[in-house]
Scaffold this motif. Structure first.
Motif, PDB file in Angstrom:
ATOM      1  N   ARG A  40       0.826  -1.213   0.000  1.00  0.00           N
ATOM      2  CA  ARG A  40       0.000   0.000   0.000  1.00  0.00           C
ATOM      3  C   ARG A  40       0.858   1.260   0.000  1.00  0.00           C
ATOM      4  O   ARG A  40       0.543   2.244  -0.673  1.00  0.00           O
ATOM      5  N   LYS A  41       1.954   1.227   0.745  1.00  0.00           N
ATOM      6  CA  LYS A  41       2.846   2.392   0.766  1.00  0.00           C
ATOM      7  C   LYS A  41       3.476   2.610  -0.605  1.00  0.00           C
ATOM      8  O   LYS A  41       3.570   3.751  -1.083  1.00  0.00           O
ATOM      9  N   SER A  42       3.935   1.533  -1.232  1.00  0.00           N
ATOM     10  CA  SER A  42       4.545   1.662  -2.561  1.00  0.00           C
ATOM     11  C   SER A  42       3.532   2.148  -3.585  1.00  0.00           C
ATOM     12  O   SER A  42       3.834   3.003  -4.425  1.00  0.00           O
ATOM     13  N   ILE A  46       3.353   5.698  -6.030  1.00  0.00           N
ATOM     14  CA  ILE A  46       3.081   5.720  -7.467  1.00  0.00           C
ATOM     15  C   ILE A  46       1.896   6.636  -7.769  1.00  0.00           C
ATOM     16  O   ILE A  46       1.920   7.419  -8.728  1.00  0.00           O
ATOM     17  N   VAL A  47       0.843   6.551  -6.948  1.00  0.00           N
ATOM     18  CA  VAL A  47      -0.319   7.425  -7.125  1.00  0.00           C
ATOM     19  C   VAL A  47       0.089   8.887  -7.003  1.00  0.00           C
ATOM     20  O   VAL A  47      -0.328   9.742  -7.796  1.00  0.00           O
ATOM     21  N   PHE A  48       0.918   9.186  -6.013  1.00  0.00           N
ATOM     22  CA  PHE A  48       1.329  10.560  -5.728  1.00  0.00           C
ATOM     23  C   PHE A  48       2.217  11.128  -6.830  1.00  0.00           C
ATOM     24  O   PHE A  48       2.044  12.280  -7.249  1.00  0.00           O
ATOM     25  N   HIS A 208      12.693  15.015   5.289  1.00  0.00           N
ATOM     26  CA  HIS A 208      11.240  14.851   5.406  1.00  0.00           C
ATOM     27  C   HIS A 208      10.814  13.396   5.258  1.00  0.00           C
ATOM     28  O   HIS A 208      10.055  12.876   6.073  1.00  0.00           O
ATOM     29  N   VAL A 209      11.318  12.738   4.214  1.00  0.00           N
ATOM     30  CA  VAL A 209      10.899  11.357   3.975  1.00  0.00           C
ATOM     31  C   VAL A 209      11.346  10.467   5.119  1.00  0.00           C
ATOM     32  O   VAL A 209      10.621   9.580   5.562  1.00  0.00           O
ATOM     33  N   ALA A 210      12.545  10.727   5.641  1.00  0.00           N
ATOM     34  CA  ALA A 210      13.036   9.901   6.743  1.00  0.00           C
ATOM     35  C   ALA A 210      12.173  10.062   7.975  1.00  0.00           C
ATOM     36  O   ALA A 210      12.005   9.133   8.758  1.00  0.00           O
ATOM     37  N   ILE A 211      11.596  11.255   8.140  1.00  0.00           N
ATOM     38  CA  ILE A 211      10.788  11.496   9.331  1.00  0.00           C
ATOM     39  C   ILE A 211       9.423  10.855   9.206  1.00  0.00           C
ATOM     40  O   ILE A 211       8.940  10.190  10.114  1.00  0.00           O
ATOM     41  N   VAL A 212       8.765  11.024   8.031  1.00  0.00           N
ATOM     42  CA  VAL A 212       7.387  10.557   7.904  1.00  0.00           C
ATOM     43  C   VAL A 212       7.279   9.106   7.469  1.00  0.00           C
ATOM     44  O   VAL A 212       6.210   8.535   7.526  1.00  0.00           O
ATOM     45  N   MET A 213       8.379   8.502   7.044  1.00  0.00           N
ATOM     46  CA  MET A 213       8.332   7.110   6.628  1.00  0.00           C
ATOM     47  C   MET A 213       9.377   6.315   7.405  1.00  0.00           C
ATOM     48  O   MET A 213      10.419   5.907   6.884  1.00  0.00           O
ATOM     49  N   PRO A 214       9.184   6.113   8.702  1.00  0.00           N
ATOM     50  CA  PRO A 214      10.196   5.496   9.529  1.00  0.00           C
ATOM     51  C   PRO A 214      10.422   4.038   9.161  1.00  0.00           C
ATOM     52  O   PRO A 214       9.553   3.362   8.645  1.00  0.00           O
ATOM     53  N   SER A 378      -7.755  12.000  -1.687  1.00  0.00           N
ATOM     54  CA  SER A 378      -6.309  12.212  -1.583  1.00  0.00           C
ATOM     55  C   SER A 378      -5.824  12.272  -0.141  1.00  0.00           C
ATOM     56  O   SER A 378      -4.636  12.057   0.122  1.00  0.00           O
ATOM     57  N   ILE A 379      -6.724  12.547   0.789  1.00  0.00           N
ATOM     58  CA  ILE A 379      -6.325  12.539   2.203  1.00  0.00           C
ATOM     59  C   ILE A 379      -5.834  11.155   2.601  1.00  0.00           C
ATOM     60  O   ILE A 379      -4.896  11.012   3.387  1.00  0.00           O
ATOM     61  N   GLY A 380      -6.470  10.116   2.044  1.00  0.00           N
ATOM     62  CA  GLY A 380      -6.017   8.759   2.324  1.00  0.00           C
ATOM     63  C   GLY A 380      -4.599   8.517   1.836  1.00  0.00           C
ATOM     64  O   GLY A 380      -3.811   7.813   2.479  1.00  0.00           O
ATOM     65  N   THR A 381      -4.261   9.111   0.681  1.00  0.00           N
ATOM     66  CA  THR A 381      -2.893   9.006   0.189  1.00  0.00           C
ATOM     67  C   THR A 381      -1.921   9.698   1.134  1.00  0.00           C
ATOM     68  O   THR A 381      -0.829   9.188   1.416  1.00  0.00           O
TER      69      THR A 381
END
Length: 420
Positions: A40-42, A46-48, A208-214, A378-381
């Motif tokens: 789901r994360k991957s 792709i959606v984003f 940013h990515v390191a913080i929100v995607m631990p 998009s909030i779900g994304t």
């Protein structure tokens, strides 16, 4: 058009969302295991990065011209007002009900950001094709102009969502991550100013990515938390006595970052191609020399809504873990389906009396229905990208889309009665 005919038409978009959501939930179960968390994360990435920008570009380049942008100038104002009033009401809900901190951004976002895209793309043309529609006897012409209105609404909504809503969700996620990291590394200074340091974190774009995607590994989590806290503690990029120009440059930088997000960038490029005749003629039309580009981009964009909805359904497997008060769900439903529609009627009446609107009743209907839609998909994304509140988001979406099948129908009937 009778009430039950309208009820059937207005219910179809929401029922489609619910059916695909259930499919996504089944795919995420241990039995099928087709949509696990990592998948789901991957898929969200792709959606984003790919699907959503493609959808924005394809819709705008094909359906919106420069003349449309000029004559429909009030629509971006109207959509902006839905975000302003929804954001204010969401903030009031947060202050009154005092939810967990990690839910604050989600609640404000669901109150302020409506589904200005796929719901209208299905609903408006369907209403136009019904016998007895108040928007004229030429069903094909009504459906065509309705599709243009809906596409313009979707593109404008995407710009607002991926600037305002994205920043709300991002700031909330960063703040929660900073507080959590501080607690886990057990800083000796108990008076650590989380709000100030969270603001400092927002300047660390590269982290940013390191913080929100631990990471899922505990040792990496600990190292990451210590890195976050170290950056927060030692950063000197932001000072309380920063000059006006420094604050202005920081504000402009944040705007530039929002513009460069893939969905927003796709919308801007789509506007440029749609508004520039020679660029438009390159890719739009049966004789366009580069029409294969538009066809390819449109093919990618068609995957946006199904993927987002499947991911939303996949998150439903965690409903038992969701920690959200029923009163919050009721409050969000009241904001979206009771208060905002009434505000929308008031804004429409004021704009009409001031002569801001063209005479097309379908345009008037679109302006009012924009205040009555369920939360943006998009909030779900975003919650998946930031790894904050996925389960609670699924609960909110489940209830708001269930209620939408009735609420959108009732308000659509009321709006057409006002216009008749």
């Amino acid at each position: 058009m009778g009430f039950w005919s309208l009820f059937e038409v207005a219910s179809m978009p929401m029922l489609q969302v619910l059916i695909i959501t259930i499919l996504g939930a089944l795919m995420a179960t241990n039995y099928l295991n087709l949509l696990p968390v990592d998948a789901r994360k991957s898929l969200n990435k792709i959606v984003f990065i790919v699907f959503t920008p493609a959808l924005m570009f394809a819709s705008l380049a094909e359906t919106v011209t420069l003349q449309d942008i000029i004559s429909w100038w009030f629509m971006p104002v109207n959509i902006g007002l839905t975000f302003v009033f929804g954001g204010i009401l969401g903030w009031i809900v947060v202050k009154l009900l005092k939810p967990e901190q990690y839910l604050e951004g989600l609640i404000i976002s669901t109150c302020s950001s409506g589904n200005l895209g796929n719901i209208l793309l299905i609903l408006v043309p369907a209403i136009c094709r019904e016998d007895g529609s108040p928007f004229g006897d030429d069903h094909d012409a009504c459906a065509a102009i309705g599709l243009s209105y809906s596409s313009f609404s979707m593109a404008l909504g995407a710009i607002y969502i991926w600037t305002y809503t994205y920043q709300v969700m991002r700031s909330s996620a960063l703040k929660c991550k900073a507080l959590k990291a501080t607690e886990e590394v057990k800083l000796p200074n108990k008076d650590f100013d989380a709000n100030e340091n969270t603001h400092l974190l927002e300047r660390e774009d590269q982290e940013h990515v390191a913080i929100v995607m631990p990471s899922t590994k505990s040792t990496e989590d600990e190292a990451e938390n210590r890195t976050i806290v170290h950056q927060v503690s030692t950063s000197k990029l932001e000072k309380p006595n920063a000059s006006f120009w420094d604050k202005l440059k920081e504000f402009l930088r944040q705007i530039l970052d929002a513009i460069l997000e893939p969905p927003t960038l796709g919308s801007i490029v789509g506007f440029i191609f749609g508004a520039t005749p020679w660029l438009r003629n390159l890719i739009i039309g049966d004789t366009a020399p580069l029409r294969v580009i538009q066809d390819s981009v449109k093919l990618l964009g068609d995957g946006t809504i199904p993927c987002i909805t499947l991911i939303l359904g996949g998150n439903l497997v965690g409903l038992r873990k969701a920690k959200i008060k029923p009163l919050i769900i009721v409050a969000v439903i009241c904001v979206r389906y009771m208060i905002l529609p009434l505000i929308g009627i008031g804004i429409f009446k004021a704009a009409s009396n001031l002569g801001f609107l063209p005479s097309d009743p379908l345009y008037h209907f679109i302006l009012m229905i924009q205040f009555t839609l369920p939360p943006a998909m998009s909030i779900g994304t975003m919650v998946q990208l930031f790894n904050v509140g996925q389960d609670e988001c699924s609960v909110l979406f489940l209830w708001t889309y269930l209620v939408a099948s009735i609420a959108v129908t009732v308000w659509s009937t009321a709006f057409m009665w006002i216009l008749s």
